[in-house]
Design a protein around this motif. Sequence first.
Motif, short mmCIF file in Angstrom:
data_model
loop_
_atom_site.label_atom_id
_atom_site.label_comp_id
_atom_site.label_asym_id
_atom_site.label_seq_id
_atom_site.Cartn_x
_atom_site.Cartn_y
_atom_site.Cartn_z
N SER A 187 97.22 -8.56 72.37
CA SER A 187 96.24 -8.53 71.28
C SER A 187 94.82 -8.64 71.82
CB SER A 187 96.52 -9.66 70.29
OG SER A 187 96.39 -10.93 70.93
N GLN B 113 112.35 -14.55 71.99
CA GLN B 113 111.30 -14.56 70.97
C GLN B 113 110.07 -15.33 71.46
OE1 GLN B 113 113.63 -16.09 67.65
NE2 GLN B 113 113.64 -14.06 66.69
N ARG B 114 110.28 -16.37 72.26
CA ARG B 114 109.13 -17.08 72.84
C ARG B 114 108.39 -16.19 73.83
NH1 ARG B 114 112.94 -21.33 72.74
NH2 ARG B 114 113.49 -20.99 74.93
N ALA C 86 106.17 -13.89 71.83
CA ALA C 86 104.99 -14.58 71.32
C ALA C 86 103.93 -14.74 72.40
CB ALA C 86 105.39 -15.94 70.75
N ALA C 87 104.37 -15.07 73.61
CA ALA C 87 103.41 -15.24 74.71
C ALA C 87 102.78 -13.91 75.11
CB ALA C 87 104.12 -15.87 75.91
N ARG D 187 102.36 -11.23 73.29
CA ARG D 187 101.52 -10.67 72.24
C ARG D 187 100.11 -11.27 72.24
NH1 ARG D 187 105.73 -10.18 67.06
NH2 ARG D 187 106.79 -8.29 67.81
N VAL D 188 99.98 -12.48 72.77
CA VAL D 188 98.65 -13.09 72.89
C VAL D 188 97.77 -12.24 73.80
CG1 VAL D 188 97.38 -15.10 73.70
CG2 VAL D 188 99.51 -15.40 72.43
N SER E 189 108.96 -7.48 77.16
CA SER E 189 109.34 -8.61 76.32
C SER E 189 109.91 -8.13 74.99
CB SER E 189 108.13 -9.52 76.07
OG SER E 189 107.63 -10.05 77.28
N GLU E 190 109.25 -7.15 74.38
CA GLU E 190 109.75 -6.59 73.12
C GLU E 190 111.12 -5.94 73.33
OE1 GLU E 190 108.26 -6.43 70.05
OE2 GLU E 190 106.23 -7.16 70.45
#
Length: 289
Positions: free
Chosen positions: A66, A55-56, A59-60, A62-63, A234-235
């Motif tokens: 995006s 999950q970390r 999050a990384a 997706r930065v 990652s996903e």
Amino acid sequence: MFRLGATTAARFASAPARNYATLREIETRLKSIKNIEKITKTMKIVASTRMGKAQRAIAASRVYSSGDKEFFEVSETKAPEEQEKTLLIAVSSDKGLCGSIHSSIAKNARKKLAEIPNADVVTIGDKIKVQMLRTHADNLVLSFNGIGKEAPTFYESSLIADEIAKLGSYDRVEVLYNKFLSSVAFEPTYVDSFTAASIDASAKLSTFEVDEEASSTAAVAQYSLANTLLAAMSEGYASEIAARRNAMDNASNNAGDMINKYSILYNRTRQAVITNELVDIITGASSLG
């Protein structure tokens, strides 16, 4: 394996068990199921401990994804309408025992190839590679393995992007991956990775300070592909870990149910054997008397 065991248990329950051989068979099967339960519980614990790291990583990634998305939205970058050469990148991993993670990617990849039969395919992970080789071996142009052991990094995705760039230019590049929705849900998702030609044709590219040289937009396209691959990997990694944890939890529960059934069956069979022996002893004693 569990379903097969349940069928065997039903067969034992329906047939009269009156000898030690049957008792030993039940005991052996019971020990085997208990060993399986230990393995599945251990795999569930391992998957649970990796979930936080996965999950970390999401999050990384997706930065960066995006940021790419905002850039293309502002510059109004779009995929070309005429697509003579299309590249499909299917992202999976090398590991199994995780439910329908890999088969869902293969199913959606086949649907896309039904729409675009001449598309080239790049696979990331041995599982999706094996499934695509069965039906679309001619479309497969490149594959990568060694994926899914640990959370993906930008170094990995950039190396993959470099190798993909060596295949030549494409009108459209699509990445297919499992999007992580929750600990119990994932969704096969397509995302465009815009090529240098698409970036050059952007209506509002001048909004950003990008050199007009072809090498600049090519570098942006390759960097964007690396970011897209990192996000997809990652996903997919998080989806796989969650699916494996759920699969091992279900397997452990099924094993527990079978252990209970076989324990009852073992005790009944053992009691029947003891009863038969007592009957034989009493019968023998009566005949002697």
